[in-house]
Design a protein around this motif. Structure first.
Motif, PDB file in Angstrom:
ATOM      1  N   SER A  31       0.772  -1.201  -0.047  1.00 12.41           N
ATOM      2  CA  SER A  31      -0.019  -0.089  -0.102  1.00 12.41           C
ATOM      3  C   SER A  31       0.895   1.266  -0.177  1.00 12.41           C
ATOM      4  N   ALA A  32       2.152   1.280   0.634  1.00 10.61           N
ATOM      5  CA  ALA A  32       3.067   2.365   0.648  1.00 10.61           C
ATOM      6  C   ALA A  32       3.491   2.612  -0.705  1.00 10.61           C
ATOM      7  N   GLY A  33       3.747   1.614  -1.503  1.00 10.30           N
ATOM      8  CA  GLY A  33       4.141   1.920  -2.779  1.00 10.30           C
ATOM      9  C   GLY A  33       3.099   2.365  -3.770  1.00 10.30           C
ATOM     10  N   LEU A  34       1.884   1.791  -3.549  1.00  5.07           N
ATOM     11  CA  LEU A  34       0.842   2.229  -4.226  1.00  5.07           C
ATOM     12  C   LEU A  34       0.320   3.492  -3.901  1.00  5.07           C
ATOM     13  N   MET A  35       0.329   3.836  -2.763  1.00  2.86           N
ATOM     14  CA  MET A  35       0.006   5.502  -2.295  1.00  2.86           C
ATOM     15  C   MET A  35       0.964   6.526  -2.388  1.00  2.86           C
ATOM     16  N   GLN A  36       2.171   5.857  -2.201  1.00  5.63           N
ATOM     17  CA  GLN A  36       3.365   7.235  -2.419  1.00  5.63           C
ATOM     18  C   GLN A  36       2.953   8.305  -1.425  1.00  5.63           C
ATOM     19  N   ASP A  37       2.936   7.973  -0.210  1.00  2.83           N
ATOM     20  CA  ASP A  37       2.672   9.099   0.869  1.00  2.83           C
ATOM     21  C   ASP A  37       1.493   9.888   0.756  1.00  2.83           C
ATOM     22  N   GLN A  38       0.506   9.236   0.051  1.00  4.54           N
ATOM     23  CA  GLN A  38      -0.738  10.191  -0.201  1.00  4.54           C
ATOM     24  C   GLN A  38      -1.781   9.273   0.509  1.00  4.54           C
ATOM     25  N   ARG A  39      -2.898  10.133   1.030  1.00  2.00           N
ATOM     26  CA  ARG A  39      -4.040   9.369   1.988  1.00  2.00           C
ATOM     27  C   ARG A  39      -5.202   8.955   0.622  1.00  2.00           C
ATOM     28  N   GLU A  40      -4.930   9.346  -0.590  1.00  2.00           N
ATOM     29  CA  GLU A  40      -6.022   8.968  -1.573  1.00  2.00           C
ATOM     30  C   GLU A  40      -5.379   8.993  -2.819  1.00  2.00           C
ATOM     31  N   VAL A  41      -5.721   7.945  -3.608  1.00  2.00           N
ATOM     32  CA  VAL A  41      -5.381   7.752  -4.888  1.00  2.00           C
ATOM     33  C   VAL A  41      -6.778   7.564  -5.787  1.00  2.00           C
ATOM     34  N   GLU A  42      -6.577   7.945  -7.123  1.00  2.00           N
ATOM     35  CA  GLU A  42      -7.706   7.527  -7.940  1.00  2.00           C
ATOM     36  C   GLU A  42      -7.203   6.438  -8.873  1.00  2.00           C
ATOM     37  N   ILE A  43      -8.123   5.605  -9.271  1.00  2.00           N
ATOM     38  CA  ILE A  43      -7.729   4.463 -10.021  1.00  2.00           C
ATOM     39  C   ILE A  43      -8.820   4.314 -11.196  1.00  2.00           C
ATOM     40  N   GLU A  44      -8.170   4.340 -12.443  1.00  2.00           N
ATOM     41  CA  GLU A  44      -9.170   4.291 -13.664  1.00  2.00           C
ATOM     42  C   GLU A  44      -9.110   2.832 -14.186  1.00  2.00           C
ATOM     43  N   HIS A  45     -10.463   2.242 -14.014  1.00  2.00           N
ATOM     44  CA  HIS A  45     -10.825   0.987 -14.637  1.00  2.00           C
ATOM     45  C   HIS A  45     -11.795   0.917 -15.583  1.00  2.00           C
ATOM     46  N   GLY A  46     -11.627   0.611 -16.781  1.00  4.09           N
ATOM     47  CA  GLY A  46     -12.601   0.859 -17.786  1.00  4.09           C
ATOM     48  C   GLY A  46     -13.105   2.210 -18.155  1.00  4.09           C
ATOM     49  N   ASN A  47     -14.087   2.489 -18.095  1.00  2.00           N
ATOM     50  CA  ASN A  47     -14.679   4.166 -17.996  1.00  2.00           C
ATOM     51  C   ASN A  47     -15.056   4.597 -16.688  1.00  2.00           C
ATOM     52  N   LYS A  48     -14.804   3.897 -15.611  1.00  2.00           N
ATOM     53  CA  LYS A  48     -14.891   4.460 -14.467  1.00  2.00           C
ATOM     54  C   LYS A  48     -13.821   4.690 -13.615  1.00  2.00           C
ATOM     55  N   ILE A  49     -14.042   5.935 -12.408  1.00  3.27           N
ATOM     56  CA  ILE A  49     -12.877   6.040 -11.809  1.00  3.27           C
ATOM     57  C   ILE A  49     -13.079   5.802 -10.492  1.00  3.27           C
ATOM     58  N   TYR A  50     -12.276   5.108  -9.731  1.00  2.00           N
ATOM     59  CA  TYR A  50     -12.184   4.535  -8.385  1.00  2.00           C
ATOM     60  C   TYR A  50     -11.423   5.396  -7.505  1.00  2.00           C
ATOM     61  N   ARG A  51     -11.991   5.503  -6.017  1.00  2.00           N
ATOM     62  CA  ARG A  51     -11.095   6.230  -5.063  1.00  2.00           C
ATOM     63  C   ARG A  51     -10.483   5.156  -4.135  1.00  2.00           C
ATOM     64  N   LEU A  52      -9.178   4.938  -3.889  1.00  2.00           N
ATOM     65  CA  LEU A  52      -8.492   4.054  -2.863  1.00  2.00           C
ATOM     66  C   LEU A  52      -8.249   5.090  -1.670  1.00  2.00           C
TER      67      LEU A  52
END
Length: 64
Positions: A31-52
């Motif tokens: 999760s640290a590598g994915l988030m890179q010191d952020q509390r929230e990231v957006e993930i684009e999957h198909g034509n939708k945006i997800y928030r992690l």
């Protein structure tokens, strides 16, 4: 009279399982590598945006 041998297993006998190729390794991310010191990231999957996001209790929540 000549009896033919059957290639079928007798009733109730276990058949050998078919050979399977090994499953590919599942890719693991931290999760640290994915988030890179952020509390929230957006993930684009198909034509939708997800928030992690990381909660105050340190859990991950994925929302659409």
């Amino acid at each position: 009279m000549h009896a033919e041998k059957s290639s079928l297993a007798p009733a109730g006998a276990a058949l050998p399982a078919p050979a399977r190729s090994p499953a590919p390794a599942i890719r693991r991310l931290t999760s640290a590598g994915l988030m890179q010191d952020q509390r929230e990231v957006e993930i684009e999957h198909g034509n939708k945006i997800y928030r992690l996001r990381i909660t105050q209790l340190g859990k991950l929540i994925l929302t659409a």
